[in-house]
Motif scaffolding. Structure first.
Motif, short mmCIF file in Angstrom:
data_model
loop_
_atom_site.label_atom_id
_atom_site.label_comp_id
_atom_site.label_asym_id
_atom_site.label_seq_id
_atom_site.Cartn_x
_atom_site.Cartn_y
_atom_site.Cartn_z
N ALA B 40 0.60 -6.73 14.44
CA ALA B 40 -0.79 -6.69 13.99
C ALA B 40 -0.98 -5.59 12.95
CB ALA B 40 -1.72 -6.47 15.17
N ILE B 41 -0.41 -4.42 13.19
CA ILE B 41 -0.55 -3.32 12.24
C ILE B 41 0.09 -3.71 10.91
CG2 ILE B 41 0.25 -0.96 11.72
CD1 ILE B 41 -0.17 -0.33 14.72
N HIS B 42 1.25 -4.38 11.00
CA HIS B 42 1.94 -4.77 9.78
C HIS B 42 1.10 -5.78 8.98
CE1 HIS B 42 5.48 -5.18 7.30
NE2 HIS B 42 5.24 -6.48 7.25
N LYS B 43 0.57 -6.77 9.70
CA LYS B 43 -0.14 -7.86 9.03
C LYS B 43 -1.52 -7.42 8.54
CE LYS B 43 -1.87 -12.47 10.27
NZ LYS B 43 -3.26 -12.22 10.59
N CYS B 44 -2.22 -6.60 9.34
CA CYS B 44 -3.61 -6.26 9.03
C CYS B 44 -3.74 -5.02 8.15
CB CYS B 44 -4.40 -6.00 10.32
SG CYS B 44 -4.52 -7.46 11.35
N ILE B 45 -2.75 -4.12 8.22
CA ILE B 45 -2.91 -2.85 7.52
C ILE B 45 -1.82 -2.64 6.47
CG2 ILE B 45 -3.03 -0.34 7.81
CD1 ILE B 45 -4.14 -0.94 10.68
N VAL B 46 -0.55 -2.68 6.90
CA VAL B 46 0.54 -2.31 6.01
C VAL B 46 0.63 -3.27 4.81
CG1 VAL B 46 3.06 -2.10 5.82
CG2 VAL B 46 1.85 -1.13 7.79
N GLU B 47 0.69 -4.58 5.10
CA GLU B 47 0.88 -5.56 4.02
C GLU B 47 -0.26 -5.53 3.00
OE1 GLU B 47 3.83 -9.09 5.60
OE2 GLU B 47 1.67 -9.49 5.42
N PRO B 48 -1.51 -5.67 3.47
CA PRO B 48 -2.61 -5.66 2.47
C PRO B 48 -2.72 -4.34 1.73
CG PRO B 48 -3.46 -5.89 4.73
CD PRO B 48 -1.99 -6.01 4.81
N PHE B 49 -2.39 -3.22 2.42
CA PHE B 49 -2.46 -1.91 1.74
C PHE B 49 -1.44 -1.85 0.61
CE2 PHE B 49 -0.58 2.35 1.33
CZ PHE B 49 -1.67 3.04 0.85
N THR B 50 -0.22 -2.29 0.90
CA THR B 50 0.83 -2.24 -0.11
C THR B 50 0.46 -3.12 -1.31
OG1 THR B 50 2.47 -1.85 1.59
CG2 THR B 50 3.30 -2.65 -0.52
N LYS B 51 -0.13 -4.28 -1.01
CA LYS B 51 -0.52 -5.20 -2.07
C LYS B 51 -1.60 -4.56 -2.95
CE LYS B 51 -0.25 -9.70 -0.86
NZ LYS B 51 -0.81 -10.84 -0.11
N GLN B 52 -2.56 -3.90 -2.28
CA GLN B 52 -3.70 -3.34 -2.99
C GLN B 52 -3.36 -2.06 -3.75
OE1 GLN B 52 -7.06 -1.46 -0.82
NE2 GLN B 52 -8.02 -3.48 -1.06
N ALA B 53 -2.64 -1.14 -3.07
CA ALA B 53 -2.41 0.19 -3.66
C ALA B 53 -1.07 0.30 -4.35
CB ALA B 53 -2.52 1.25 -2.56
N GLY B 54 -0.19 -0.67 -4.13
CA GLY B 54 1.13 -0.60 -4.75
C GLY B 54 2.03 0.48 -4.16
N ILE B 55 1.71 0.90 -2.94
CA ILE B 55 2.54 1.92 -2.29
C ILE B 55 3.32 1.26 -1.16
CG2 ILE B 55 2.52 4.08 -0.98
CD1 ILE B 55 -0.14 4.74 -2.40
N ALA B 56 4.65 1.35 -1.24
CA ALA B 56 5.47 0.74 -0.19
C ALA B 56 5.36 1.56 1.10
CB ALA B 56 6.91 0.67 -0.65
N VAL B 57 5.38 0.87 2.24
CA VAL B 57 5.31 1.56 3.53
C VAL B 57 6.52 1.13 4.36
CG1 VAL B 57 3.99 1.91 5.64
CG2 VAL B 57 2.80 1.61 3.47
N THR B 58 7.34 2.12 4.75
CA THR B 58 8.51 1.84 5.57
C THR B 58 8.15 2.07 7.03
OG1 THR B 58 9.80 2.77 3.77
CG2 THR B 58 10.96 2.38 5.85
#
Lengths: 276, 347
Positions: B40-58
């Motif tokens: 859920a964290i990956h789908k709801c927060i990490v993925e859209p954040f990376t798409k929006q801000a262009g910052i990769a999250v490991t």
């Protein structure tokens, strides 16, 4: 020779001795980091910890006995009765297959068998042997069943590796001299296989003492063994010092028991000398 | 023989695999859970954040107790920039000075959060933000339990004798559950004796350490009623099992997952951006729809299905949850755990 030993020594040092020394140091410190024997005083003065230790050893002993009772005949059958090599290999594969499954999955699998509505209870109720399902799951017996299942392959492998190296002409000589098959087994084959039994029982016992996943699932939290107490201290109470103390206490008492076992066997004449 | 060979192979592999270096690339390293929570964290927060801000999250997967151990070891030079930890562990991390204060100017979405979801240190600084509340309520088998339960005391009903499961102190909500039973029987966090007496008379099938253990008990029919997580109950119901969730009239026990910025991170600005997104309305709505967690962000309009399944019930709010005073619980945790081992398990 020494050069050959170096890699294994380095491995032991890095992955066993060094972490163990760190744990031992932690066990001798209080929460502020000052040196103290208070953790040991707390553990040894409290009957609860002794009872838990006793329960741990009792479960491990039963597991060893069950693994022997099932594993020895199996090893005997595979090595000395089965003549076809391909079938023998197949047996080995069947024996080790359980080791490839995670113990979480294996333990939950037992629920299907031993549960209130599991296969065993269904069969018992259907056959009229019992009126209502027996509470087979979540008990000391359940822990022993779960551990025995996991540990039996270790017994089979160690015993069969010794059995297959026994010179068969010895047994043939005994039978030529008029000994029955039972007498031959009891006086020739079994004594010669004892080193395998000793090695197997040591492996099974020590692995059972330190097992965590199986007791934790199979006991349903209604029995607490030492590994569960240690996990509690590290994983939920966050008292690493007391957790370390319990871990060291478990290791030391297990070592004492194992040393006593080996010493008792050494003292006995005959046992295993021939093969060594 | 096979065993010995297998062992030799294992040793070889263990020696040859080089130590994995902490991720040093650009982008953030975020510690969060595995399983459905991590998904859920990956789908709801990490993925859209990376798409929006262009910052990769490991991701750096781990349960809260493992994450805090990592933070302790990396203190001063963290390899983790942002960390999720549960309520209870979060307080410990703050007390050990492992997490950085949150600046509401850099994380403006704090202004749109409910006060229960914003955690302050005694000096007034913010150390954690909630990304969703979960609840421990009553889960029951709707076929075996005829009257829907309405109180924690229904667990003591003799009809369910031997088929009850409740968390052990090893479980995150175990000690809070014991404290709640103590409160309801005239004690409290400093006096749990009444709870121990009550729990001694509870005819359990098992005390569960992990949520998965309780799931299996309900699935196999070993347990027909118990104190278990609402979210886990709904997941079982979705599999087609006859499982229901009831909020006890004393209040379901609430907990939450919280996001923290790790103290000493070299990527503070990126971490703040990430945290701001994590508590945004979009992220909170997605988490609620996906996991049925109670949002800590105001103005979330969940789907009707998710609304029916909120931890505080369809029409409740965070006020309906019994939230724990984690600092007091943490202080009493060792003692309560030992008493439980001794008095309830060792009876």
């Amino acid at each position: 020779m020494v050069a050959l030993l170096l890699p294994s020594l380095a491995f032991l040092l890095a992955f066993f001795i060094a972490p163990f020394v760190m744990v031992a140091f932690a066990s001798l410190q209080d929460k502020t980091g000052a040196w103290s024997l208070a953790n040991y005083a707390r553990a040894s003065s409290d009957l609860f910890y002794w009872r838990t230790l006793l329960l741990t050893f009792r479960i491990s002993l039963w597991t060893t006995l069950v693994a022997f009772a099932i594993g020895y005949p199996l090893a005997y059958y595979i090595t000395l009765v089965v003549k076809n090599r391909a079938i023998r290999r197949l047996f080995y594969i069947i024996v080790v297959t359980p080791l490839f499954t995670s113990s979480v999955v294996r333990s939950f699998g037992w629920m299907v068998l031993l549960g209130r509505r599991g296969l065993v209870n269904d069969a018992l109720v259907a056959s009229g042997l019992v009126d209502r399902p027996l509470p087979l799951m979540f008990s000391e017996a359940a822990v022993v069943i779960g551990l025995s299942y996991i540990m039996t392959p270790f017994m089979v492998l160690t015993v069969s590796s010794v059995l297959q190296n026994i010179d068969r002409s010895l047994a043939e000589a005994a039978e030529d001299l008029g000994a029955s098959r039972l007498v031959t087994f009891l006086t020739v084959t079994f004594p010669l296989s004892l080193p395998g039994v000793i090695a197997g029982s040591l492996i099974v016992f020590t692995l059972s003492v330190s097992a965590y996943v199986t007791p934790s699932i199979m006991s349903g939290g209604k029995q607490v063994v030492m590994s569960m107490l240690i996990f509690q201290q590290y994983g939920s109470v966050f008292d690493f010092n007391f957790g370390a103390t319990l871990a060291v206490a478990l290791l030391v008492t297990t070592l004492i028991l194992v040393a006593g076992y080996l010493l008792a066997i050494e003292r006995r004449p005959r046992a295993g000398r021939e093969v060594a | 023989m096979i065993g010995r060979m297998g062992f030799a192979v294992l040793l070889g592999v263990a020696v040859m695999v080089p130590g994995v270096a902490p991720a040093a690339a650009q982008g953030l390293t975020a510690a969060y859970y595995g399983g459905s929570w991590g998904e859920a964290i990956h789908k709801c927060i990490v993925e859209p954040f990376t798409k929006q801000a262009g910052i990769a999250v490991t991701p750096e997967p781990g349960v809260s107790s493992v994450t805090i151990a990592k933070l302790q070891q990396q203190k001063g030079h963290p390899a983790i920039d942002v960390a999720w930890m549960d309520g209870g562990i979060s307080e410990l991390a703050a007390a050990e000075d492992l997490v950085a204060p949150v600046d509401p100017k850099a994380v403006p979405n704090v202004a749109d959060m409910i006060p229960e979801g914003v955690y302050h240190k005694p000096d007034g600084s913010i150390y954690a933000l909630s990304t969703g509340f979960y609840a421990l309520g009553i889960i029951y088998n709707t076929k075996e339990v005829k009257n829907p339960p309405s109180s924690w005391w229904d667990l003591w009903n003799s009809d369910y004798s031997g088929a009850v499961t409740v968390p052990s102190p090893t479980n995150a909500m175990g000690v809070p559950f014991i404290v709640e039973i103590a409160k309801l029987s005239g004690g409290g966090v400093d006096n749990v004796d009444p709870a121990m007496k009550k729990l001694k008379t509870l005819k359990v099938s098992s005390f569960f350490d992990t949520s998965g253990g309780a799931d299996n008990s309900f699935q196999s029919g070993e347990a027909i009623i118990g104190a278990h997580y609402a979210q886990a109950g709904w997941a079982l119901a979705d599999k087609g099992l006859p499982i229901g969730y009831a909020v006890p009239k004393e209040g379901a026990l609430g907990g939450d997952i919280r996001i923290h910025i790790v103290k000493g991170t070299s990527k503070l600005a990126e971490a703040e951006k990430f945290m701001n997104y994590a508590v945004s309305k979009d992220a909170a709505t997605c988490m609620t729809d996906f996991l049925y967690v109670g949002p800590a962000t105001k103005g979330v309009a969940p789907t009707e299905k998710a609304r029916q399944r909120l931890p505080w019930g369809p029409n409740g709010s965070v006020k309906n949850l019994a939230l724990s005073d984690w600092n007091k619980i943490n202080a009493a945790r060792a003692k309560i755990t030992e008493m439980f081992n001794r008095d309830v398990v060792g009876r």
